[in-house]
Design an enzyme around this catalytic site. Structure first.
Site, PDB file in Angstrom:
ATOM      1  CE  LYS A 440      -3.615   2.284   2.322  1.00 16.26           C
ATOM      2  NZ  LYS A 440      -3.140   3.557   2.214  1.00 16.26           N
TER       3      LYS A 440
HETATM    4  P1  ATP Z   1     -10.080   5.721   0.742  1.00 19.20           P
HETATM    5  O1  ATP Z   1      -9.379   6.033  -0.531  1.00 19.20           O
HETATM    6  O2  ATP Z   1     -10.102   4.085   0.878  1.00 19.20           O
HETATM    7  O3  ATP Z   1     -11.265   6.344   0.840  1.00 19.20           O
HETATM    8  P2  ATP Z   1      -8.357   7.154   2.376  1.00 19.20           P
HETATM    9  O4  ATP Z   1      -8.078   8.278   1.253  1.00 19.20           O
HETATM   10  O5  ATP Z   1      -8.154   7.542   3.748  1.00 19.20           O
HETATM   11  O6  ATP Z   1      -9.422   6.234   1.976  1.00 19.20           O
HETATM   12  P3  ATP Z   1      -6.226   4.903   2.492  1.00 19.20           P
HETATM   13  O7  ATP Z   1      -6.900   4.371   3.582  1.00 19.20           O
HETATM   14  O8  ATP Z   1      -4.937   5.646   3.134  1.00 19.20           O
HETATM   15  O9  ATP Z   1      -6.912   6.042   1.755  1.00 19.20           O
HETATM   16  O10 ATP Z   1      -6.131   3.813   1.709  1.00 19.20           O
HETATM   17  C1  ATP Z   1      -6.577   3.883   0.238  1.00 19.20           C
HETATM   18  C2  ATP Z   1      -5.589   4.466  -0.889  1.00 19.20           C
HETATM   19  O11 ATP Z   1      -4.576   3.672  -0.782  1.00 19.20           O
HETATM   20  C3  ATP Z   1      -5.991   4.341  -2.164  1.00 19.20           C
HETATM   21  O12 ATP Z   1      -7.086   5.340  -2.575  1.00 19.20           O
HETATM   22  C4  ATP Z   1      -4.960   4.395  -3.040  1.00 19.20           C
HETATM   23  O13 ATP Z   1      -4.679   5.657  -3.328  1.00 19.20           O
HETATM   24  C5  ATP Z   1      -3.882   3.977  -2.302  1.00 19.20           C
HETATM   25  N1  ATP Z   1      -3.223   2.660  -2.537  1.00 19.20           N
HETATM   26  C6  ATP Z   1      -1.813   2.645  -2.529  1.00 19.20           C
HETATM   27  N2  ATP Z   1      -1.377   1.303  -2.787  1.00 19.20           N
HETATM   28  C7  ATP Z   1      -2.396   0.754  -3.339  1.00 19.20           C
HETATM   29  C8  ATP Z   1      -2.856  -0.524  -3.921  1.00 19.20           C
HETATM   30  N3  ATP Z   1      -1.903  -1.369  -4.128  1.00 19.20           N
HETATM   31  N4  ATP Z   1      -4.148  -0.968  -4.229  1.00 19.20           N
HETATM   32  C9  ATP Z   1      -5.207   0.083  -3.932  1.00 19.20           C
HETATM   33  N5  ATP Z   1      -4.907   1.137  -3.589  1.00 19.20           N
HETATM   34  C10 ATP Z   1      -3.819   1.551  -3.136  1.00 19.20           C
END
Ligand code: ATP
Length: 838
Positions: A440
């Site tokens: 991630k």
């Molecule tokens: P969300 O986008 O789920 O509403 P958020 O903005 O708080 O929540 P995070 O909880 O940090 O974001 O995690 C989701 C984000 O992680 C995704 O929107 C994407 O930008 C990022 N990401 C990084 N690596 C990946 C991956 N391998 N697959 C999907 N997303 C990823």
């Protein structure tokens, strides 16, 4: 005694001004300049001039008589207004010493009217909040058509205002939806061409997020217009603002006090208001401020009655607060088109009597099928400019997904991951599934579209167009597009990397890149795109394919370029591979990643296929038609013998459990919140020179208010404290008087102008007698708070509109309760602040 939750809204629309508050920070600059607390009369009548000692009515008559005389004298040109400008007329009861000369355009017939007597009583009489199964849309559509005939048949803004007032007067989501459904039905049957502008206005926007059109109205231009049109002076405006806290409510009050006005006879039309907003957004370059100002003033001047004034101003400050967010509007559209169609349209609708005869379950099934289609179409193609014409022509049918589905250069709403507390929870949830663990990355999500001609667009997680931000990625496309690839939509995370070593760099570095006009020759921050999905290939949507297939296509057809374009690092596993998964997780967090994303690879679980042979549970058409899943995370049968399939299809705009986020912060809840700092106290001891603790709030998108959720004094470095103190220094414009839109009963030493988002870790969510966050959502008496809140970082990439909502907080609380029911009782109260020290 009514609870705070119940106090939020009552059924008396006129009284809402005092209770539902929102951010109107555009007034703040002005408010802070006017620091002196002396309360002056709002529209105080100065002593001397005879004209101003006349009664309003007498003065109005006198002026009208003068103008009539001027009109009768051909040579007396009183007008210095260019013909394109609105006619301005000063309200007459103000006695305000700021009074502007009255400008009257020649040949413009003005009428003298009581400002309260100008409302459109026909629209006001439509019972839009009735249940759609009894509401007689056809009857009201006929009546209104007659009423609008003199105005080209264009629907009046008064009807939209009526819908806003009714929606604002209730906290019942059902009533809000019913009101919108009936409003849309009347429009569909009486003036279908007004449906689209009405939908834009009701959703508080004028264009889709990827189109950069913005109103670009400064707060000062609205306050200037309020002063001019309602005859307020600066002090009067400030007093009203201090009392009501919402620009729309200020307009409502000012209009109420304006007992007589000279108005142009033409009422506002829905189309006209929308066109005015488009004009405001389109005016650029020199002179544009004046143009915008004229349009704003004209809108305010033409608004009839207090409620129209309120909603015109709320629209201008883009904070409508009627609770008609995206989902509500999509639901309302789906239902409205089940009952009504425009004259001459060929699609069939459900006769109202048949709908009335249905049992509750039957009705909700018809509703939810229609809603699923409309939501799926919007998730794939989020633009009302395309959706509404399709609906008007074809109604709610599966065809909508073909006519208004995935399209190159229109971003689809991304699929989202659900939270999981830790690896063991993830392994339990995905038992029996093949899944892919992926790093991630801590960067920015990017959706890359490329058409057969090689034109590229790049969109963000929130669908903004980022093509100009990443010219380096655009130039990469011809190289990564392997043989046989013509058009595609792929998705990945853009991460700042060291160009030589490929080492990942912190998200902070990426934020140094400008948002626009980045010159490819002058790029300092190098990025790599880590691709993780392929949603469209060579003219075909791939949404309905399994992740395994999509990934296979991505990895076999595209070409990696070292340190610039590659796949996300991944590990395919099952729940039996816990050690390998743990190792992978550790390697992710050791390499500056936030944790891992875990994604189900196939649509059918091993268990299902073992039990059912070849009988797959795939409910999805491979062409990308929506699955029958809903937004709620899928439940797992704990007995494990027969379980619901976790789809591995790409589900736009859905947060399903087939994508799980596992983040590294184990000491606390794995989830973090994005909160808005709203106030602070003087620190104690070593921290005496800084603000500590700091009060943080979630956002309530329905009321527009910010609801305090916790105080925090943990996770801040001294350097951060210092910078924070400088940012919110006493006397600075960022420090404001108590804002009425923040819900908190305590008395902080200082209030911050809400303007940033902080990512916060915490141990648990607790019920709280002190904090109001999400009050009414899990308990009528208590709000929610956090135990052991800890500051993690400033979310530079998020605006306050993207901060965590009270709904989401309540959702997390419910999830936590479900979990703790299995493990023991949840903690009931937030920890006392002194326990929260670093
Ligand atoms: P969300 O986008 O789920 O509403 P958020 O903005 O708080 O929540 P995070 O909880 O940090 O974001 O995690 C989701 C984000 O992680 C995704 O929107 C994407 O930008 C990022 N990401 C990084 N690596 C990946 C991956 N391998 N697959 C999907 N997303 C990823």
């Amino acid at each position: 005694m009514s609870s705070p939750a119940k106090k939020r809204k009552r059924d008396d629309p006129a009284s809402t001004s005092q209770r539902t508050r929102s951010i109107a920070s555009f007034f703040q600059g002005q408010a802070s300049k006017q620091a002196e607390k002396t309360q002056q009369p709002l529209q105080s009548v100065p002593e001397a001039p005879t004209e101003q000692t006349l009664s309003d009515k007498a003065l109005a008559r006198k002026l009208q008589a003068e103008w009539n005389q001027e009109d009768a004298t051909p040579d007396t040109q009183t007008d210095d207004t260019p013909s394109s400008e609105p006619t301005t007329a000063t309200p007459l009861n103000t006695g305000d010493d700021d009074r502007k000369p009255i400008k009257v355009r020649k040949n413009n017939i003005l009428s003298l009217q009581s400002s309260t007597g100008t409302e459109d009583t026909v629209s006001l009489a439509v019972p839009l909040d009735q249940s759609p199964i009894t509401f007689d849309a056809t009857k009201y559509a006929q009546e209104l058509k007659g009423h609008w005939a003199t105005d080209n048949g264009d629907a009046s803004y008064a009807l939209l205002t009526r819908a806003f007032v009714l929606a604002n007067a209730t906290t019942s989501r059902i009533k809000i939806v019913d009101t919108l459904v009936n409003f849309l039905r009347v429009l569909i049957e009486s003036d279908p061409s007004s449906v689209l502008p009405a939908v834009w206005l009701a959703t508080n926007s004028i264009s889709p997020p990827y189109d950069e059109s913005e109103l670009g109205l400064g707060g000062s231009s609205i306050s200037k217009a309020l002063k001019k049109i309602y005859g307020l002076n600066s002090q009067g405006l400030k007093t009203l603002y201090d009392k009501h806290g919402d620009a729309g409510d200020v307009a409502f009050e000012a209009k109420k006090r304006q007992s007589f006005t000279l108005i142009k006879p033409k009422p506002l039309r829905i189309k006209g208001v929308y066109q005015s907003l488009k004009k405001i957004a389109a005016s650029k370059g020199s002179g544009s401020q004046e143009t915008k100002q004229r349009i704003v003033e004209k809108l305010l001047q033409d608004a009839r009655g207090t409620e129209e004034s309120r909603y015109i101003v709320r629209t201008l400050v883009q904070n409508l607060r009627i609770g008609a967010v995206k989902t509500t509007m999509l639901i309302a559209l789906a239902r409205a088109f089940l009952y009504s169609k425009p004259e001459g349209a060929e699609f069939s609708v459900h006769p109202q009597q048949d709908m009335a005869r249905l049992k509750k379950e039957g009705l909700s099934e018809i509703y939810s099928n229609a809603e699923e289609i409309v939501k799926a179409s919007y998730a794939r193609h989020p633009n009302y400019d395309d959706l509404i014409p399709c609906l008007l022509e074809a109604g709610v049918t599966e065809e909508l997904l073909i006519r208004c589905g995935l399209q190159l250069h229109i971003p689809l709403r991304p699929m989202l991951g659900s939270i999981t507390r830790d690896l063991s929870e993830m392994l339990t949830k995905l038992q029996g599934r093949d899944f892919s663990c992926e790093y991630k990355y801590d960067g920015q999500r990017a959706q890359v579209h490329c058409d057969a001609e090689g034109h590229v667009s790049i969109f963000s997680r929130h669908l903004e167009n980022m093509t100009e931000k990443y010219p380096d990625l655009v130039s990469l496309v011809p190289e990564i597009r392997g043989e046989g690839v013509s058009s595609f939509i792929l998705e990945g995370e853009v991460v700042a990397v060291d160009q030589e070593t490929g080492e990942l760099q912190a998200f902070q570095i990426l934020t140094n890149r400008a948002k626009k006009n980045v010159d490819i020759g002058a790029i300092k921050v190098n990025v790599c795109l880590f691709a993780f999905d392929l949603m469209y290939l060579n003219g075909q949507p791939l949404l309905g394919r399994s992740l395994r297939e999509r990934r296979e296509l991505l990895r076999s057809l595209f070409v990696r370029i070292p340190n610039r374009f590659t796949w996300v690092k991944s590990l395919d596993a099952t729940s039996a591979d816990s050690e390998a998964v743990l190792e992978f997780f550790k390697s992710a967090t050791d390499t500056k990643c936030e944790g891992i994303m875990v994604k189900v690879l196939d649509n059918v679980s091993k268990l299902d296929s073992d039990l059912n042979g070849a009988q797959a549970l795939d409910t999805t058409d491979p062409s990308g038609q929506p699955s029958k899943t809903d937004d709620k995370p899928e439940s797992k049968n704990s007995k494990g013998s027969r379980r619901k399939a976790l789809l591995s299809t790409y589900e736009p705009d859905k947060r399903l459990e087939s994508w799980l986020k596992v983040k590294k912060d184990y000491s606390t809840s794995s989830e973090t919140l994005d909160l808005i700092p709203v106030a602070g106290w003087h620190g104690q001891g070593r921290k005496a020179k800084w603000w500590s603790p700091i009060l943080l709030a979630v956002r309530n998108p329905e009321t527009g208010s910010l609801e305090a959720v916790t105080k925090c004094m943990s996770g801040f470095t001294d350097k951060f404290y210092q910078a924070n103190k400088e940012k919110y220094a006493e006397g600075a414009p960022t420090v404001i008087s108590r804002p009425s839109y923040v819900e908190y009963y305590g008395e902080p030493d200082v209030w911050f102008e809400p303007q940033e988002v902080w990512e916060m870790a915490f141990a648990d969510i607790t019920l709280s007698p002190t904090y109001t966050a999400a009050i009414g959502l899990v308990s009528d008496e208590r709000g929610l708070s956090l135990r052991f809140p800890r500051f993690l970082k400033v979310r530079e990439d998020k605006s306050i509109d993207e901060a965590t909502t009270s709904d989401y907080l309540a959702y997390l609380w419910r999830k936590q309760s479900e979990r703790t029911k299995l493990e023991g009782e949840p903690p009931d109260q937030e920890a006392p602040l002194e326990w929260q020290e670093e």
